[in-house]
Structures are given as C-alpha cells and as structure tokens.
Design a protein around this motif. Sequence first.
Motif, mmCIF file in Angstrom:
data_model
loop_
_atom_site.group_PDB
_atom_site.id
_atom_site.type_symbol
_atom_site.label_atom_id
_atom_site.label_comp_id
_atom_site.label_asym_id
_atom_site.label_seq_id
_atom_site.Cartn_x
_atom_site.Cartn_y
_atom_site.Cartn_z
ATOM 1 N N ASP A 57 107.571 20.354 13.447
ATOM 2 C CA ASP A 57 107.421 21.808 13.418
ATOM 3 C C ASP A 57 108.459 22.382 14.385
ATOM 4 O OD1 ASP A 57 106.719 24.495 13.741
ATOM 5 O OD2 ASP A 57 104.585 24.090 13.433
ATOM 6 N N PRO A 58 109.457 23.109 13.903
ATOM 7 C CA PRO A 58 110.526 23.595 14.781
ATOM 8 C C PRO A 58 110.044 24.574 15.846
ATOM 9 C CG PRO A 58 110.630 24.728 12.679
ATOM 10 C CD PRO A 58 109.607 23.629 12.528
ATOM 11 N N ARG A 59 108.889 25.169 15.628
ATOM 12 C CA ARG A 59 108.354 26.115 16.613
ATOM 13 C C ARG A 59 107.947 25.405 17.899
ATOM 14 N NH1 ARG A 59 104.248 28.700 12.302
ATOM 15 N NH2 ARG A 59 103.975 26.450 12.007
ATOM 16 N N GLU A 60 107.765 24.101 17.812
ATOM 17 C CA GLU A 60 107.472 23.309 19.010
ATOM 18 C C GLU A 60 108.764 22.853 19.692
ATOM 19 O OE1 GLU A 60 105.021 20.146 17.618
ATOM 20 O OE2 GLU A 60 103.370 21.473 17.008
ATOM 21 N N LYS A 61 109.800 22.573 18.915
ATOM 22 C CA LYS A 61 111.076 22.120 19.480
ATOM 23 C C LYS A 61 111.853 23.272 20.100
ATOM 24 C CE LYS A 61 115.376 19.686 18.333
ATOM 25 N NZ LYS A 61 116.125 18.911 17.295
ATOM 26 N N TRP A 62 111.915 24.397 19.383
ATOM 27 C CA TRP A 62 112.652 25.567 19.855
ATOM 28 C C TRP A 62 111.658 26.692 20.168
ATOM 29 C CZ3 TRP A 62 114.882 23.282 15.193
ATOM 30 C CH2 TRP A 62 116.062 22.547 15.443
ATOM 31 N N GLN A 63 110.908 26.518 21.240
ATOM 32 C CA GLN A 63 109.841 27.461 21.567
ATOM 33 C C GLN A 63 110.359 28.838 21.984
ATOM 34 O OE1 GLN A 63 106.946 25.772 24.282
ATOM 35 N NE2 GLN A 63 106.928 23.806 23.201
ATOM 36 N N ASN A 64 111.624 28.919 22.357
ATOM 37 C CA ASN A 64 112.198 30.204 22.749
ATOM 38 C C ASN A 64 112.937 30.892 21.599
ATOM 39 O OD1 ASN A 64 114.087 28.194 22.714
ATOM 40 N ND2 ASN A 64 115.039 28.706 24.681
ATOM 41 N N CYS A 65 112.573 30.542 20.358
ATOM 42 C CA CYS A 65 113.147 31.181 19.172
ATOM 43 C C CYS A 65 112.043 31.923 18.414
ATOM 44 C CB CYS A 65 113.813 30.144 18.262
ATOM 45 S SG CYS A 65 115.286 29.374 18.979
ATOM 46 N N PRO A 66 111.785 33.182 18.754
ATOM 47 C CA PRO A 66 110.657 33.909 18.160
ATOM 48 C C PRO A 66 110.766 34.116 16.659
ATOM 49 C CG PRO A 66 112.060 35.393 19.439
ATOM 50 C CD PRO A 66 112.512 33.994 19.755
ATOM 51 N N SER A 67 111.986 34.127 16.117
ATOM 52 C CA SER A 67 112.136 34.360 14.682
ATOM 53 C C SER A 67 111.515 33.248 13.847
ATOM 54 C CB SER A 67 113.608 34.526 14.308
ATOM 55 O OG SER A 67 114.344 33.354 14.602
ATOM 56 N N LEU A 68 111.319 32.070 14.420
ATOM 57 C CA LEU A 68 110.675 30.974 13.688
ATOM 58 C C LEU A 68 109.234 31.303 13.334
ATOM 59 C CD1 LEU A 68 112.030 27.957 15.760
ATOM 60 C CD2 LEU A 68 112.651 28.510 13.396
ATOM 61 N N ASN A 69 108.639 32.247 14.063
ATOM 62 C CA ASN A 69 107.254 32.654 13.811
ATOM 63 C C ASN A 69 107.159 33.895 12.937
ATOM 64 O OD1 ASN A 69 105.598 30.816 15.704
ATOM 65 N ND2 ASN A 69 107.189 31.606 17.063
ATOM 66 N N GLU A 70 108.302 34.474 12.598
ATOM 67 C CA GLU A 70 108.299 35.756 11.885
ATOM 68 C C GLU A 70 108.056 35.579 10.392
ATOM 69 O OE1 GLU A 70 111.154 39.688 11.696
ATOM 70 O OE2 GLU A 70 112.086 37.722 11.435
ATOM 71 N N ILE A 71 107.219 36.462 9.856
ATOM 72 C CA ILE A 71 107.028 36.567 8.409
ATOM 73 C C ILE A 71 107.490 37.953 7.994
ATOM 74 C CG2 ILE A 71 105.365 36.651 6.508
ATOM 75 C CD1 ILE A 71 105.805 33.842 7.528
ATOM 76 N N ARG A 72 108.475 38.016 7.137
ATOM 77 C CA ARG A 72 109.001 39.302 6.673
ATOM 78 C C ARG A 72 108.282 39.743 5.396
ATOM 79 N NH1 ARG A 72 115.560 39.535 7.805
ATOM 80 N NH2 ARG A 72 115.637 38.120 9.605
ATOM 81 N N ASP A 73 108.583 40.967 4.953
ATOM 82 C CA ASP A 73 107.965 41.531 3.750
ATOM 83 C C ASP A 73 109.049 42.164 2.890
ATOM 84 O OD1 ASP A 73 106.533 42.956 1.807
ATOM 85 O OD2 ASP A 73 104.878 43.357 3.165
ATOM 86 N N GLN A 74 109.275 41.605 1.714
ATOM 87 C CA GLN A 74 110.310 42.109 0.825
ATOM 88 C C GLN A 74 109.900 43.362 0.086
ATOM 89 O OE1 GLN A 74 109.857 38.263 -1.506
ATOM 90 N NE2 GLN A 74 110.421 39.608 -3.205
ATOM 91 N N GLY A 75 108.617 43.777 0.196
ATOM 92 C CA GLY A 75 108.155 44.962 -0.504
ATOM 93 C C GLY A 75 108.240 44.809 -2.007
ATOM 94 N N SER A 76 108.375 45.930 -2.707
ATOM 95 C CA SER A 76 108.452 45.910 -4.177
ATOM 96 C C SER A 76 109.903 45.758 -4.606
ATOM 97 C CB SER A 76 107.840 47.192 -4.746
ATOM 98 O OG SER A 76 106.487 47.307 -4.387
ATOM 99 N N CYS A 77 110.455 44.598 -4.311
ATOM 100 C CA CYS A 77 111.872 44.330 -4.575
ATOM 101 C C CYS A 77 112.044 42.830 -4.752
ATOM 102 C CB CYS A 77 112.715 44.839 -3.403
ATOM 103 S SG CYS A 77 114.473 44.415 -3.438
ATOM 104 N N GLY A 78 112.831 42.426 -5.724
ATOM 105 C CA GLY A 78 113.071 41.007 -5.971
ATOM 106 C C GLY A 78 114.149 40.453 -5.062
#
Length: 336
Positions: free
Chosen positions: A89-110
């Motif tokens: 799990d890269p979130r354990e190796k690179w704990q100072n990389c917050p983007s690894l925990n981010e979930i984005r939302d594409q909205g109503s768009c492909g």
Amino acid sequence: MALYIAIDIVFIAVTLVAAKDSLHPLSDEFISLINSKQSSWKAGRNFPLDTPLTHIKALMGVVKNPLSPKLPAITHDADLITSLPENFDPREKWQNCPSLNEIRDQGSCGSCWAFGATEVMTDRVCTYSNGKKQFHYSAQDLVSCCTDCGDGCEGGQPPTAFLYWKNDGIVSGGQYNSSQGCRPYEIPPCEHHVDGPRPKCNGFDKTPECLNKCTAGNVEYKKDKHRAKEVYSIHGEDIIKAELYTKGPVEADFIVFEDFLNYKSGVYSHTSGGAVGGHAIKILGWGVENGKKYWLCANSWNNDWGDKGFFKFQRGDNHCEMERDIVAGEPDLDGL
C-alpha cells in the motif's frame, strides 16, 4: 409426453435465468443475485435506483482508437521482482504524499481517462521527490485542451493523455469549487450514493472550453505548465507490481460490467450483468485477501461510492482487461 415435459422444464429454466440476467442493474434484486453467486466481494447500493442508466454509461469515458500511438514498454529487474512483498500500500511507504488518499469526482462527464491520468501525475511528483514537492495536476486543463486525446467529456485515451503531459504540459488545478491551482475542475460533483449530500446525478455535461489562462490562483498559465520527462506502458503482473513499488501509482482501464456499479467491499470479480463501457482508474498497490489476489484501486466517483471511493480488483489474469493497457511516466521536477 415425458420428452415434451423435459423440454418445457428446460425452457422454463432458461427463461428464469434470462429473467435474472435482465434485472435492472441498480435494483435490490440484482444486488441480492450478485451476493448469492459469490462470496469474495459484497454488493450494495451506491447509485440511487432512479439514476438514469444513460448517466452511468456516460461516466465510462475510455475510447479505444487503433490508430493512437503506442507508448514504449519498460521492464524491471528480476531480483527486484522476486523480492516484492505479498501486500503493498503506497500510503504506508509515502506517508507524506496526501494525494495518495484523495478521491476525485468527475461529475457528469466521461472524463475518467483524464482523472486517472492527472491523479497518477500528481502522486508521482510526490513519490519521485519523496514528499518534498507537491503539484496537483488539473483534470480540467487536460479534459478541455487535449484535442488529440479524444472528445473531452465524451471520452478519451489514457496513452495520449500521457503524451500530452510530456509534449504540452498540464497546469495545476484542484477539485470543483476549490479555487486551488490554476484551473480547478469546473463540472460540479453529483451523488453516487443514496445517503450523500451532493446533488442528484442527471444529464450529461458538455466539455468546458479550453482556456489558455488561469481561472484561479496567482499564477500565470504558461509558467504553470509542467511536463513529464518520459511516458511509457507497463505490461505483465510482476512488472506492474515493481513499477508501483518503486515509482508510484499507474493508470489502467477496464471493461465495466453492471455488477461493478454496486461494489462495496472485498475483491471484485465479474459475476453478473452485461458490459457498460470502458473506464479508467488509478492502481495504487496490491495484496491478497482471503486467498484472492487483488489490485488496490481508486475510482473517480467521489468517496461515497464503493469502499470510500477505493476498490479491490481481481489480479493476475487480466480480468475485464484491467492489465492490458497500463500507462505511467516520470515527472520533470525542475521548476516545481
């Protein structure tokens, strides 16, 4: 007479199977069918029952083009491959990389093809610099301005997105209404969960205009463009694992079937329902759960979908063609 009775029984059985297979993909009956056929993953309600299927299909934005350029393939050292752990799990190796925990939302768009790409690019600035540098790449800039990638909200191609990163560069930009970076995402999120606070998912947004200027932040558009040193493809389970372990997440795409829409937990494998379309996501790591190998992945349907936006996917046999088209690249950290 016995022959006719036997034929009638077979016909009834086939009809019942067909009826089950034609259940509405968001119905409670379909969810129950999924859970009755396997035990490796749990299905439950994500999308409200009245979510238009046209909206869901529009989220699948991977467009295959046989004429699109092929990225060069890379490999990894055999000794490294044999030393890889069973779970990563890269979130354990690179704990100072917050983007690894981010979930984005594409909205109503492909725009999944652009989200998977910019998520990987963002992560890799951090992993390559060991957390010393952060740059949140703009999915909006990629969706709107990469005309060679496809048709924006109507779909695109991950390999071409990475070539655009290398050749043209992409500016910074946060999520919708964030005012983060040069070009934050312009399409509002919508609710992929029955109990969430977001607006209902309806319709289909048009691709926003490509603006060669920043709409937020105190930066200049051209100066905010950052590029890749190289981009490439990765093939084979062991090579993908080595890439994840040494460099960070990669972008993948796969064929989505109707049962995937209802994923909640466990290791997904296709169980029931027809194909919906091609979808791009980010692979972070891997592991084994209850004896079943999986890829750890991040989706772009907000953190109310699935397991807080993440999911585990059957690994090692190119399930749903997940391991066929893996792409990534090395960021150019100069100037960041």
